[in-house]
Design an enzyme around this catalytic site. Structure first.
Site: not given
Length: 266
Positions: A9-11, A44, A193, A216
């Site tokens: 995941d990114m953020d 993401s 995802k 997260d």
């Protein structure tokens, strides 16, 4: 243990609080991943065009499970595109009109769309995550695109309550998931995802026990439950920490890169 796919995941996960990552360390690890035939996947809720921008030199080599799985692109080729039919889009927009403190972005393959009536502050916030964002007179009139997600924003303290209300109001038309901060995505039921990772696993012949995933937020839950090696960030939401097999350093402590180095045998 043999890992053949690493999905991040990114953020709040791969990216630090400054919306960046340790590029030098990652580039060294990425070279190792290639040598060991390990696939690196960006998974993401954000738009494909935004995600690509973080990896300018290698974007065409990477795979992206964008828009929470609604748009999957590998090495520049489209692998999967979800779609919400126009009657459902209209029904959901009508329901969302009752949520007075919410703001809406309608996400499609070619662009994301925002109503002209939205405040400039929200449009600027949206542009961080949607590099292609068009203002339109109203969202009911968006045509000539494949639409597959709603991205909503609410005051952070209301998100828990809003999620419950959205679940009740929307039934099984779309699934509300939290994506961190005050953001809530409405996604196609069953298209998340983990579904995106499965598309890529089938393409490459990678088994579930060869997958590692990092996340997260609520929109990472399916992916973390799906992967054999699942890691929640120290800064992650409580339910995400419960779902993952291990809690690692936070996104501001290079948690993902430290663990990837370990997975690669460093």
């Amino acid at each position: 243990m043999t890992v053949k796919m690493i999905a991040v995941d990114m953020d709040g996960t791969f990216l630090n609080s400054q919306q960046d990552y340790d590029r030098k360390s990652f580039n060294q690890l990425y070279k190792q991943m290639k040598q060991q035939n390990v696939r690196f996947v960006v998974a993401s809720g954000n738009q494909y065009y935004q995600l690509k921008s973080f990896f300018p030199e290698i974007a065409e080599e990477l795979s992206f499970v964008a828009e929470n799985g609604a748009y999957v692109v590998s090495e520049g080729k489209e692998i999967f595109t979800g779609e919400i039919d126009s009657s459902t889009i209209h029904e959901v927009l009508t329901i969302l009109a009752d949520f007075k403190e919410g703001h809406t972005i309608l996400c499609g393959k070619n662009s994301a769309y925002v109503a002209e009536s939205e405040p400039d502050s929200f449009v600027e916030h949206g542009k961080k995550y949607y590099h292609r964002l068009k203002k339109v007179p109203n969202l009911f009139e968006v045509k000539d695109d494949t639409l597959f997600k709603f991205a909503l924003s609410f005051p952070v303290e209301q998100v828990g309550e809003v999620l419950d209300q959205l679940h009740q109001a929307l039934g099984d038309k779309v699934t509300p998931v939290s994506s961190g901060h005050g953001d809530v995505d409405l996604i196609i039921p069953g298209i998340h995802k983990a579904h995106g990772l499965l598309q890529l696993q089938e393409l490459w012949g990678i088994k579930k026990h060869e997958v590692a995933a990092f996340g997260d937020s609520g929109n990472d839950l399916e992916m973390l439950k799906h992967a054999e090696y699942s890691y929640a960030m120290r800064n992650g939401q409580p339910k995400v920490k419960v779902a993952a097999k291990e809690i690692i350093l936070s996104n501001d402590e290079n948690g993902v890169l430290v663990k990837i180095a370990e997975l690669l045998g460093n």
